[in-house]
Motif scaffolding. Structure first.
Motif, PDB file in Angstrom:
ATOM      1  N   GLU A 165       0.809  -1.216   0.000  1.00 30.06           N
ATOM      2  CA  GLU A 165       0.000   0.000   0.000  1.00 30.06           C
ATOM      3  C   GLU A 165       0.842   1.266   0.000  1.00 30.06           C
ATOM      4  N   SER A 166       2.105   1.076  -0.290  1.00 33.85           N
ATOM      5  CA  SER A 166       3.030   2.196  -0.413  1.00 33.85           C
ATOM      6  C   SER A 166       3.018   3.111   0.815  1.00 33.85           C
ATOM      7  N   ILE A 167       3.203   2.493   1.949  1.00 40.24           N
ATOM      8  CA  ILE A 167       3.264   3.263   3.192  1.00 40.24           C
ATOM      9  C   ILE A 167       4.712   3.325   3.664  1.00 40.24           C
ATOM     10  N   ASN A 168       5.215   4.521   3.827  1.00 41.12           N
ATOM     11  CA  ASN A 168       6.545   4.729   4.408  1.00 41.12           C
ATOM     12  C   ASN A 168       7.720   4.300   3.521  1.00 41.12           C
ATOM     13  N   VAL A 169       7.435   3.782   2.341  1.00 46.43           N
ATOM     14  CA  VAL A 169       8.523   3.267   1.500  1.00 46.43           C
ATOM     15  C   VAL A 169       9.418   4.418   1.055  1.00 46.43           C
ATOM     16  N   GLU A 170       8.765   5.458   0.575  1.00 46.67           N
ATOM     17  CA  GLU A 170       9.513   6.619   0.078  1.00 46.67           C
ATOM     18  C   GLU A 170      10.396   7.211   1.187  1.00 46.67           C
ATOM     19  N   SER A 171       9.802   7.404   2.369  1.00 41.06           N
ATOM     20  CA  SER A 171      10.581   8.053   3.442  1.00 41.06           C
ATOM     21  C   SER A 171      11.711   7.157   3.922  1.00 41.06           C
ATOM     22  N   ALA A 172      11.487   5.850   3.912  1.00 36.92           N
ATOM     23  CA  ALA A 172      12.567   4.938   4.296  1.00 36.92           C
ATOM     24  C   ALA A 172      13.743   5.094   3.328  1.00 36.92           C
ATOM     25  N   PHE A 173      13.444   5.148   2.050  1.00 35.13           N
ATOM     26  CA  PHE A 173      14.529   5.235   1.074  1.00 35.13           C
ATOM     27  C   PHE A 173      15.203   6.606   1.079  1.00 35.13           C
ATOM     28  N   GLU A 174      14.478   7.623   1.491  1.00 38.90           N
ATOM     29  CA  GLU A 174      15.138   8.924   1.642  1.00 38.90           C
ATOM     30  C   GLU A 174      16.226   8.852   2.695  1.00 38.90           C
ATOM     31  N   VAL A 175      15.880   8.206   3.796  1.00 44.06           N
ATOM     32  CA  VAL A 175      16.868   8.043   4.866  1.00 44.06           C
ATOM     33  C   VAL A 175      18.018   7.151   4.397  1.00 44.06           C
ATOM     34  N   ILE A 176      17.653   6.094   3.677  1.00 40.82           N
ATOM     35  CA  ILE A 176      18.676   5.196   3.136  1.00 40.82           C
ATOM     36  C   ILE A 176      19.656   5.994   2.277  1.00 40.82           C
ATOM     37  N   ALA A 177      19.106   6.847   1.417  1.00 42.36           N
ATOM     38  CA  ALA A 177      19.961   7.617   0.515  1.00 42.36           C
ATOM     39  C   ALA A 177      20.882   8.562   1.299  1.00 42.36           C
ATOM     40  N   LYS A 178      20.342   9.197   2.313  1.00 35.53           N
ATOM     41  CA  LYS A 178      21.155  10.106   3.135  1.00 35.53           C
ATOM     42  C   LYS A 178      22.295   9.365   3.814  1.00 35.53           C
ATOM     43  N   MET A 179      21.937   8.237   4.398  1.00 36.30           N
ATOM     44  CA  MET A 179      22.951   7.452   5.102  1.00 36.30           C
ATOM     45  C   MET A 179      24.010   6.946   4.129  1.00 36.30           C
ATOM     46  N   ALA A 180      23.567   6.526   2.976  1.00 37.07           N
ATOM     47  CA  ALA A 180      24.503   6.008   1.975  1.00 37.07           C
ATOM     48  C   ALA A 180      25.429   7.121   1.499  1.00 37.07           C
TER      49      ALA A 180
END
Lengths: 215, 586
Positions: A165-180
């Motif tokens: 249901e596309s919940i929180n996926v986008e925000s999780a990957f934003e954090v992933i990208a920052k950390m990476a």
């Protein structure tokens, strides 16, 4: 090698079979969900360009790995040079939660990262769309237990998502990208270029293969 | 067998000689292959010299096949089905399988140009005994000569250059665009009709050849069956042929019934011993009582490991071939779970490994299709001599119902719900599937044990092979940081089933099953090489990211049998050339 204009960030998604790794990646990259994904063999690869920290353009190279333990020896080929590792579990499957630590250990062994102590990991609990009755009882407590005792008490970011249901996926990957991105900058500062390493390894192999014939 | 080995060693002995003469490590392979292609089909009309230097792939496969199409109405290869005609029989007495005919031979050229006939024939012989001798003679000069002589005798085809149609396959000219004579419409119609008649004749003659071998009085001649099957098995004879080629069904007719009966019984007993796990789990929801009495015992008796295996199988079966209707039916999934679970329990060193769920499907689908086919034939009262023994049963009520189905003639395994089958027929199809899967996996056990050494070796072999066949591609991959494991692991683990559609995989298995030893192990690596090189030109212009993305999802959706047959032929050539050379390098 590292002077490319685009910043490439390599992200590895790990976790037990069937927790929804492929679905998470597909939802993030292609904004779709399907019941027709086959089991991942080896690893799947997708990329997406996003903007981090308001202005920095980066390309995420995401490796979605196979969940079955038998494939773990493959890690070397896929984990090397990773900038961030996503540990996934299924909120309806307690075993997948308990396995997070072994996925992390396996990753550190095979990826050979320079800073195992502070390498960026992130935890994603998927399938929060599932019926509450199916979810792990007292999940928060168990999750805390896993992060405190098994994952070394490090405060990894935790996201609860639904790829369906596309919940929180986008925000999780934003954090992933920052950390990476932070990890990538750290590597750059240390002058560490994993890719060079990696080409040498192959060339040696090639020479051994060809030097056998003496006639 | 002993005799054959001797012959083989002769052939490969010659190979070594070629490599010794021409640079040892295959560095001059391209020129060697070039010559090879020229001897086989030097007669490509009106094409510039530099055409010869084009991608070997195109030269060897698409080129000749396509030129054959145009050459004559008695063309050997038509619409994707290579059928051996007279050329094949000329092979037969030499004990060489009728492989890759489209590459080495060109009967139609020989027909249309008597001056070539002699040399073509010579070449067949050389392939077997002393084929480097012929190759030694092949040089630029004679090649030019033959090209010229052919052009003279067929001026009509001279100006028909291939049209670039598809950027992916620059050398492939679609069958739908045969270069037919356009000046003269009478010729056109005539040729078209002749081609169609010839195609049907060839299909029929192919069927008759299989029929003859499969119904022979004494033992079925496996060598002969392999020769025929290498080029593709007619749909209706596939189940029978596969079971014979795998050694599951005895070649001796008198032993077939008893063996099958015993094997099916063994499977049934095996299922009973492992049924402490609720194999019928899904069905249990609908019909708890029935399934419990049939299969499940208290699940406390099963070990934790078994439960894990079963869980993995369960989630994988659900996502097996999700786009094909057959695999969505609960009855299909139940059967696959049983077969896979029994195999995993019986093979503790590997257990169940993801990907085996793909490998089981061709067998299941073919055996189910065969059951439907036998029912169809039974209704029309023909072909019974080619039935797999003990499959049909007059007392089977479910079977009677299917026989009475007015749609029977149109039933196809792709969409058939196996829930309509009796438990008797279901068990037979499962048992045959189980045993054939077991035989296949026996050839690649190393692929699925701890650390999967078989696959690691295959991936290394593939890389090694590419270093000989297409060193530029390898260098490009190296410079982009592409590791073979990253894209070809799955090719080995799932035998290309994730890259190529099931109907075409089934066609490929006809060939794999005709190889000795079976082609799922080493021959498969050559097929993978042919597959990769098919995209070589494109890949060389891509960067890391695009290469991986491309190879994740290679453009095979438009492929036909013709594409895989060309790929198989090419793999065969490389297999013949390098199988020995790699041993030489060690």
């Amino acid at each position: 090698m590292s002077s490319r204009k685009k910043t490439l960030l390599k992200v590895i998604i790990l976790g037990d079979s069937g927790v929804g790794k492929t679905s998470l990646m597909q939802q993030f990259v292609n904004n779709k969900f399907s019941h027709q994904y086959k089991a991942t063999i080896g690893a799947d690869f997708l990329t997406k360009e996003i903007t981090v920290d308001n202005n920095k353009q980066v390309t995420l190279q995401i490796w979605d790995t196979a969940g079955q333990e038998r494939f773990q020896s493959l890690g070397v080929a896929f984990y090397r040079g990773a900038d961030c590792c996503v540990l996934c579990y299924d909120v309806t499957n307690e075993k997948s939660l308990n396995n997070l630590a072994s996925w992390k250990d396996e990753f550190l062994i095979q990826s050979n990262v320079l800073n195992p102590q502070d390498f960026p990991f992130i935890i994603i609990g998927n399938k929060i769309d599932a019926d509450d009755s199916k979810k792990i009882p007292s999940l928060q407590k168990k999750l805390n237990n896993v992060t405190n005792n098994q994952l070394g008490g490090l405060s990894y970011p935790v996201f609860e998502t639904s790829a369906k249901e596309s919940i929180n996926v986008e925000s999780a990957f934003e954090v992933i990208a920052k950390m990476a991105l932070q990890q990538e900058e750290l590597n750059e500062a240390n002058g560490n270029d994993v890719n060079d390493d990696y080409n040498d390894a192959i060339n040696i192999h090639l020479e051994t293969d060809n030097s056998g014939c003496a006639c | 067998m002993g005799k054959k080995k001797q012959e083989m060693s002769q052939v490969y002995g010659s190979n070594e000689f070629i490599f010794g003469e021409r640079g040892g490590r295959g560095k001059h392979l391209s020129s060697f292959l070039k010559n090879l292609s020229l001897t086989g089909s030097s007669t490509r009309s009106g094409e510039a010299e530099d055409d010869v230097n084009r991608n070997i792939y195109g030269e060897l496969s698409y080129g000749p096949a396509q030129s054959m199409q145009r050459r004559s109405s008695s063309s050997v290869r038509l619409s994707g089905r290579s059928v051996s005609g007279p050329v094949g029989s000329s092979y037969a007495h030499m004990g060489v399988p009728e492989k890759n005919l489209s590459l080495y031979s060109n009967q139609s050229i020989a027909n249309s140009n008597p001056s070539l006939k002699k040399s073509t024939k010579l070449k067949y012989k050389d392939l077997d005994d002393d084929w480097d001798a012929d190759l030694e003679k092949v040089d630029e000069a004679p090649v030019a000569k033959t090209t010229k002589s052919f052009s003279n005798s067929n001026p009509r085809y001279d100006n028909q250059m291939p049209v670039m149609v598809d950027s992916l396959y620059p050398d492939l000219i679609p069958v739908s665009q045969p270069a037919l004579p356009d000046k003269d419409s009478m010729d056109y119609e005539d040729l078209k009709m002749k081609m169609e008649v010839s195609r049907l004749n060839q299909l029929n003659s192919k069927y008759m050849k299989f029929h003859k071998v499969l119904t022979s009085d004494a033992n079925i001649d496996l060598t002969e069956l392999r020769k025929l099957s290498w080029n593709g098995i007619p749909q209706e004879l596939r189940a029978l042929s596969w079971q014979l080629l795998l050694g599951y069904l005895p070649t001796n007719h008198s032993r077939q019934q008893s063996t099958l009966k015993r094997k099916r019984q063994e499977y049934a007993e095996g299922i009973n011993t492992v049924s402490n796990i609720d194999l019928d789990e899904d069905a249990a929801n609908a019909n708890a009582e029935a399934s419990r009495s049939e299969l499940s015992l208290p699940s406390t008796t099963s070990s934790n490991r078994d439960k894990q295996i079963y869980h993995q199988i369960k989630i994988d079966v659900k996502r097996t071939n999700p786009t094909i209707k057959l695999y969505g039916y609960p009855a299909t999934q139940r059967s696959l779970r049983k077969v896979l679970f029994l195999w995993a329990i019986r093979h503790p060193a590997s257990g169940y490994v993801q990907g085996i769920n793909d490998l089981v499907t061709p067998f299941y689908q073919i055996f189910l299709q065969n059951y439907l086919w036998q029912l169809q034939k039974k209704r029309t009262g023909e072909g019974e001599e080619l039935f797999i023994p003990n499959l049909l049963d007059d007392n089977d009520e479910c079977e009677k119902a299917i026989l009475d189905d007015p749609q029977l003639a149109r039933l196809s395994a792709d969409t058939f719900d196996p829930g309509r089958l009796s438990s008797r027929a279901t068990l037979i199809i499962e048992a045959d599937t189980y045993w054939c899967l077991s035989r296949l996996l026996d050839n690649i056990t190393d692929n699925y044990i701890h650390e999967q050494p078989g696959i690691i070796r295959q991936v290394g072999d593939l890389r090694n092979l590419i270093s000989k066949i297409d060193v530029e591609l390898l260098q490009h991959f190296d410079s982009e940081g592409i590791e073979f494991l990253q894209f070809s692991f799955r090719w080995m683990n799932c035998l290309l089933m994730r890259e190529i559609s099931i109907p075409l995989i089934i066609r490929m298995w006809d060939t794999y099953l005709s190889e000795t030893p079976l082609g799922f192990n080493s021959f498969h690596v050559y097929v993978c090489a042919a597959f990769l090189i098919k995209f070589s030109n494109e890949l060389k212009h891509k960067e890391f990211q695009e290469i991986i993305l491309f190879l994740q999802n290679p453009p095979t959706s438009g492929w036909t049998e013709r594409d895989v047959e060309l790929m198989l032929s090419e793999a065969f050539i490389w297999h013949s050339l390098y199988k020995n050379a790699s041993a030489h390098l060690r």
